[in-house]
Design a protein around this motif. Structure first.
Motif, PDB file in Angstrom:
ATOM      1  N   GLU A  39      48.388  52.063  24.899  1.00 26.20           N
ATOM      2  CA  GLU A  39      48.854  53.376  25.329  1.00 26.20           C
ATOM      3  C   GLU A  39      49.122  53.429  26.825  1.00 26.20           C
ATOM      4  OE1 GLU A  39      48.405  57.256  27.161  1.00 26.20           O
ATOM      5  OE2 GLU A  39      46.799  55.760  27.118  1.00 26.20           O
ATOM      6  N   LYS A  40      48.249  52.869  27.657  1.00 30.98           N
ATOM      7  CA  LYS A  40      48.421  52.959  29.107  1.00 30.98           C
ATOM      8  C   LYS A  40      49.606  52.134  29.588  1.00 30.98           C
ATOM      9  CE  LYS A  40      43.581  53.968  30.140  1.00 30.98           C
ATOM     10  NZ  LYS A  40      42.348  53.535  30.864  1.00 30.98           N
ATOM     11  N   ALA A  41      49.784  50.950  29.037  1.00 32.61           N
ATOM     12  CA  ALA A  41      50.917  50.110  29.440  1.00 32.61           C
ATOM     13  C   ALA A  41      52.243  50.763  29.051  1.00 32.61           C
ATOM     14  CB  ALA A  41      50.792  48.729  28.802  1.00 32.61           C
ATOM     15  N   LEU A  42      52.306  51.316  27.847  1.00 34.69           N
ATOM     16  CA  LEU A  42      53.530  51.997  27.433  1.00 34.69           C
ATOM     17  C   LEU A  42      53.780  53.235  28.272  1.00 34.69           C
ATOM     18  CD1 LEU A  42      55.886  52.205  25.450  1.00 34.69           C
ATOM     19  CD2 LEU A  42      54.375  53.405  23.869  1.00 34.69           C
ATOM     20  N   GLN A  43      52.718  53.908  28.663  1.00 33.28           N
ATOM     21  CA  GLN A  43      52.869  55.106  29.486  1.00 33.28           C
ATOM     22  C   GLN A  43      53.397  54.753  30.866  1.00 33.28           C
ATOM     23  OE1 GLN A  43      51.968  58.030  27.803  1.00 33.28           O
ATOM     24  NE2 GLN A  43      53.160  59.013  29.393  1.00 33.28           N
ATOM     25  N   VAL A  44      52.977  53.623  31.426  1.00 27.37           N
ATOM     26  CA  VAL A  44      53.481  53.194  32.736  1.00 27.37           C
ATOM     27  C   VAL A  44      54.984  52.955  32.671  1.00 27.37           C
ATOM     28  CG1 VAL A  44      53.435  51.308  34.415  1.00 27.37           C
ATOM     29  CG2 VAL A  44      51.299  52.249  33.560  1.00 27.37           C
ATOM     30  N   LEU A  45      55.435  52.245  31.650  1.00 30.47           N
ATOM     31  CA  LEU A  45      56.864  51.940  31.534  1.00 30.47           C
ATOM     32  C   LEU A  45      57.683  53.210  31.285  1.00 30.47           C
ATOM     33  CD1 LEU A  45      56.847  48.640  29.411  1.00 30.47           C
ATOM     34  CD2 LEU A  45      57.060  48.905  31.884  1.00 30.47           C
ATOM     35  N   THR A  46      57.203  54.103  30.428  1.00 29.47           N
ATOM     36  CA  THR A  46      57.958  55.329  30.159  1.00 29.47           C
ATOM     37  C   THR A  46      57.953  56.268  31.358  1.00 29.47           C
ATOM     38  OG1 THR A  46      55.964  56.230  29.095  1.00 29.47           O
ATOM     39  CG2 THR A  46      57.634  55.237  27.681  1.00 29.47           C
ATOM     40  N   ASN A  47      56.868  56.300  32.123  1.00 26.11           N
ATOM     41  CA  ASN A  47      56.843  57.138  33.326  1.00 26.11           C
ATOM     42  C   ASN A  47      57.833  56.634  34.366  1.00 26.11           C
ATOM     43  OD1 ASN A  47      54.920  58.850  32.291  1.00 26.11           O
ATOM     44  ND2 ASN A  47      53.196  57.860  33.298  1.00 26.11           N
ATOM     45  N   ILE A  48      57.921  55.311  34.533  1.00 27.34           N
ATOM     46  CA  ILE A  48      58.912  54.761  35.456  1.00 27.34           C
ATOM     47  C   ILE A  48      60.311  55.120  34.978  1.00 27.34           C
ATOM     48  CG2 ILE A  48      59.893  52.611  36.343  1.00 27.34           C
ATOM     49  CD1 ILE A  48      57.102  51.423  36.289  1.00 27.34           C
ATOM     50  N   PHE A  49      60.531  55.070  33.675  1.00 23.32           N
ATOM     51  CA  PHE A  49      61.845  55.424  33.127  1.00 23.32           C
ATOM     52  C   PHE A  49      62.155  56.902  33.344  1.00 23.32           C
ATOM     53  CE2 PHE A  49      64.242  57.190  29.579  1.00 23.32           C
ATOM     54  CZ  PHE A  49      65.379  56.406  29.589  1.00 23.32           C
ATOM     55  N   LEU A  50      61.202  57.779  33.061  1.00 22.49           N
ATOM     56  CA  LEU A  50      61.466  59.215  33.092  1.00 22.49           C
ATOM     57  C   LEU A  50      61.480  59.791  34.498  1.00 22.49           C
ATOM     58  CD1 LEU A  50      59.263  60.361  30.072  1.00 22.49           C
ATOM     59  CD2 LEU A  50      61.748  60.184  30.137  1.00 22.49           C
ATOM     60  N   TYR A  51      60.691  59.237  35.412  1.00 17.61           N
ATOM     61  CA  TYR A  51      60.536  59.842  36.732  1.00 17.61           C
ATOM     62  C   TYR A  51      61.170  59.033  37.861  1.00 17.61           C
ATOM     63  CZ  TYR A  51      57.122  62.570  34.131  1.00 17.61           C
ATOM     64  OH  TYR A  51      56.513  63.371  33.203  1.00 17.61           O
ATOM     65  N   HIS A  52      61.812  57.903  37.547  1.00 15.85           N
ATOM     66  CA  HIS A  52      62.401  57.100  38.610  1.00 15.85           C
ATOM     67  C   HIS A  52      63.904  56.892  38.427  1.00 15.85           C
ATOM     68  CE1 HIS A  52      58.171  56.273  39.416  1.00 15.85           C
ATOM     69  NE2 HIS A  52      58.541  55.827  40.594  1.00 15.85           N
TER      70      HIS A  52
END
Length: 748
Positions: free
Chosen positions: A338-351
């Motif tokens: 969950e945490k690794a997927l959240q890091v990648l999706t956060n970079i996608f959504l907020y960067h």
């Protein structure tokens, strides 16, 4: 990472290969330039320095980097080969998805190209065609704000057009076209390089290029000469469709339309429209924001365009399909927690909204998983994993016993089985095989129930568990979803679904379970079809009439005060709730909700509850965050404030936060400037710098050599201040001519 270290070292060697001698200051200045050139590597803390002695470079196979200094060369090579094979399969799947998503867009574009110059190909004299002959056909493709993905889309578009429509495809960028002259020059050079020409034509082109007379008239002459031989296969040999053979259009792709100058675009469009009867030009605009940008950039020339708007798939939908192909499947054993997927999706959504950057982050996770996890040799197809289990070494068996999930499993067993698991390798391998089979079955059931549950919750108001399936997936990876605060309200909302909504959701779930080859959920599609048949057989006008309602209503309409009115209304409500009976539809609906609830509680448990889940799940979220979320400010501050952190020179080590005189000049100047206020006096700063540099030296202040040393120190100070200004730490100020202003850490 070792490969990144080698990359930086090679860059450093290239910068210093032509210099026979490098002072420490020059070496460190080159080192800081690497920080600025490669900001995406700063967060890794991966920097190199020039060694004092020369040694012969030894190249190692890439697979040896998986060794980690151990004597497991065969194991490291097997892990590397498995990693490479797995990523090639995932990469090819992502590329196929990209082609599939672009197919609809490309087909619409080809259809537009076919309509755009149909009259031109027929050499029509129609009056309507003569009126529209100065309107340039323009396809405006809205690609979205994920600019980093546009290059891949335009590359595929260019290849497709060259293979199916025309060899004359030109791609222009704003940085290459500051004015119309450079734009025409770039256009002509690319057009002449689009086709294979004979020697005589090549001499003609080369002589024309030497004259540098680039204009639309010149391009018209060149186009007529190239297309004069209509039966020639040398020009259009790649084009497969016969309708483009005679007069193939010239497609000009402007990739970043927002970055072009308004004057350049308007002049080019006006000039092109004057020669449209000679050159079948088609423009393709790549738009990242909104189609309204065309009218803002071209307030006058927009009347010369015949615009067709095309819309590509949004980046969020692309990401959802990518996750469905790569992670929400049992085809690929590798998974993210969950945490690794959240890091990648956060970079996608907020960067950046970049799908390609998400894929690169996923590639980094795959590489790091196989690099750091010795048991990743079992992260492969189930038949291959079964074969590898029986060839596990003693050390690898010990690695299995040290896994936290395996230790939890052992603690729950009886003493005899605990002894067998911890001492007998053969029994351990048999149990490992069973664990991997159960993990594979767990994933099959998990993804089926996940999609079915998402079909239910995505239709609820306000989307309590998210609108996208990745949000629900992350919630299920984190903890038991039925223990969350949103779960009980979700069940209540599901018990209020209308009949048509429930039937639509059940039909989606039937399609999901029909695609299941599993045994446990194979009969679930039949159960849901039975519910569908029952719902469809019910009378839509079925209602439950209340027998005692009329008497209570008459009582409620009697003349009374507010207190007695409220009391009578409460009595009516209690009477209705006590006498109300559930309809057949409500009974069946509750049974469906109970069935979904049981499926969720049985199959949507988090993966960390499974034994040996560490073999296929990557849990290094911190590593992804350090490598992908670069922090240049922290890296620069660490390099300047504590150069020993990167250079590992014992002379630079200081425990009391003092300033060593052997540190690079920029580090001395930086640490001194941290002690100053908003405005820094250059004279005081220079004196403090000279004091630190000459702290360990004993020289005669009246000697000639001392004066020369002072001049050298002063020059070094000026260079250090200039470098700090280049890095953005200070700037000149008009308040005081002999002062500079700080820009960071409390500066102005």
């Amino acid at each position: 990472m070792q490969w990144e270290t080698l990359f930086l070292r090679s860059q450093f060697d290239l910068m210093t290969s032509n210099q026979k001698y490098l002072s420490p200051q020059t070496s460190y200045r080159n080192f800081l330039s690497l920080l600025l050139l490669y900001p995406h590597l700063k967060a890794q803390g991966c920097f190199v320095f020039k060694p004092d002695f020369k040694r012969k470079k030894v190249s190692f196979p890439i697979a040896d980097y998986f060794n980690e200094g151990k004597s497991l060369s065969e194991d490291s090579k097997l892990r590397f080969d498995t990693c490479q094979l797995l990523w090639q399969q995932m990469k090819s799947e992502a590329e196929e998805l990209q082609e599939e998503l672009n197919k609809n867009l490309f087909d619409n574009l080809i259809e537009f190209l076919g309509k755009s110059h149909l009259e031109f190909q027929k050499k029509s004299t129609n009056w309507n065609y003569q009126i529209k002959s100065r309107e340039i056909p323009t396809a405006a493709i809205v690609l979205g704000v994920n600019v980093t993905d546009h290059d891949l889309t335009f590359k595929g578009l260019t290849e497709m057009l060259k293979d199916t429509v025309t060899p004359y495809v030109v791609s222009l960028q704003a940085k290459e076209c500051p004015d119309v002259k450079h734009l025409l020059q770039k256009l002509a050079s690319q057009l002449m390089g689009c086709v294979d020409i004979e020697s005589t034509e090549e001499e003609y082109v080369q002589s024309s290029q030497r004259k540098m007379h680039y204009s639309m008239a010149f391009l018209s002459t060149w186009y007529r000469s190239i297309t004069k031989k209509t039966g020639s296969e040398s020009v259009n040999k790649k084009v497969t469709s016969s309708q483009w053979k005679e007069s193939p259009p010239i497609v000009i792709i402007l990739e970043d339309i927002e970055s072009f100058s308004t004057k350049v675009l308007q002049d080019f469009i006006i000039i092109s429209s004057q020669h449209l009867h000679e050159l079948p030009i088609v423009l393709v605009f790549g738009i990242a924001t909104s189609p309204i940008i065309i009218h803002r950039l071209l307030p006058q020339a927009v009347s010369s365009l015949c615009i067709e708007l095309l819309q590509s798939l949004s980046c969020k939908e692309h990401l959802a399909k990518l996750l469905d192909k790569l992670l929400l499947t049992t085809r690929f054993p590798f998974k993210l927690n969950e945490k690794a997927l959240q890091v990648l999706t956060n970079i996608f959504l907020y960067h950046d909204f970049s799908v390609q950057n998400f894929i690169k982050g996923l590639q980094l996770a795959v590489l790091e998983h196989f690099y750091s996890q010795p048991l990743s040799i079992l992260c492969c197809d189930l038949p291959e994993a079964k074969r590898r289990i029986y060839s596990l070494s003693e050390d690898q068996c010990e690695s299995i016993r040290r896994l936290p999930s395996f230790m939890r499993y052992v603690e729950k067993q009886i003493p005899e089985k605990q002894v067998a698991l911890l001492t007998h390798e053969r029994f351990l391998k048999e149990e490992t095989l069973r664990f991997l089979e159960e993990l594979h079955i767990y994933h099959e059931n998990f993804f089926l129930v996940l999609r079915c549950f998402h079909a239910f919750v995505s239709s609820l108001p306000k989307y309590p568990l998210g609108r996208q399936i990745r949000e629900l997936y992350c919630a299920c990876l984190e903890k038991n979803i039925w223990e969350s605060q949103e779960y009980e309200p979700i069940l209540q909302l599901l018990r209020m679904l209308a009949k048509d909504e429930l039937i639509a959701v059940l039909q989606k779930c039937v399609e999901v379970f029909k695609s299941s080859p599993g045994k446990q959920l194979g009969s679930m599609a039949e159960k849901l079809q039975e519910f569908l048949a029952q719902f469809q057989s019910l009378d839509e006008t079925e209602s439950n009439e209340e027998e005692n309602g009329s008497g209570s209503q008459q009582k409620g309409f009697q003349k009374t005060d507010l207190y007695h009115l409220q009391k009578s209304l409460l009595e009516m409500k209690e009477l209705r709730s006590s006498n109300k009976k559930q309809t057949k539809f409500e009974v069946h609906r509750d049974r469906v909700v109970d069935l979904i609830d049981n499926l969720v509680r049985k199959f949507l448990s988090p993966p960390d509850t499974q034994t040996l889940y560490e073999v296929v799940y990557f849990t290094g979220a911190h590593m992804l965050r350090e490598h992908l979320n670069a922090a240049p400010r922290i890296a620069l501050h660490t390099a300047l404030n504590n150069p020993y952190h990167y250079l590992k020179n014992q002379a630079l080590k200081s425990e009391d936060d003092s300033i060593p005189n052997v540190a690079p000049d920029i580090c001395i100047a930086y640490k001194l400037h941290l002690e100053c206020s908003r405005l820094i006096n250059l004279v005081d700063w220079s004196e403090a710098f000279a004091t630190v540099v000459t702290a360990a030296e004993e020289t005669d202040p009246n000697s000639t050599a001392s004066e020369e040393i002072k001049e050298i120190i002063h020059a070094r100070f000026i260079r250090a201040v200039s470098e700090l200004e280049l890095l953005g730490f200070i700037k000149p100020t008009k308040q005081k001519t002999d002062h500079v202003a700080r820009l960071t850490w409390g500066g102005c």
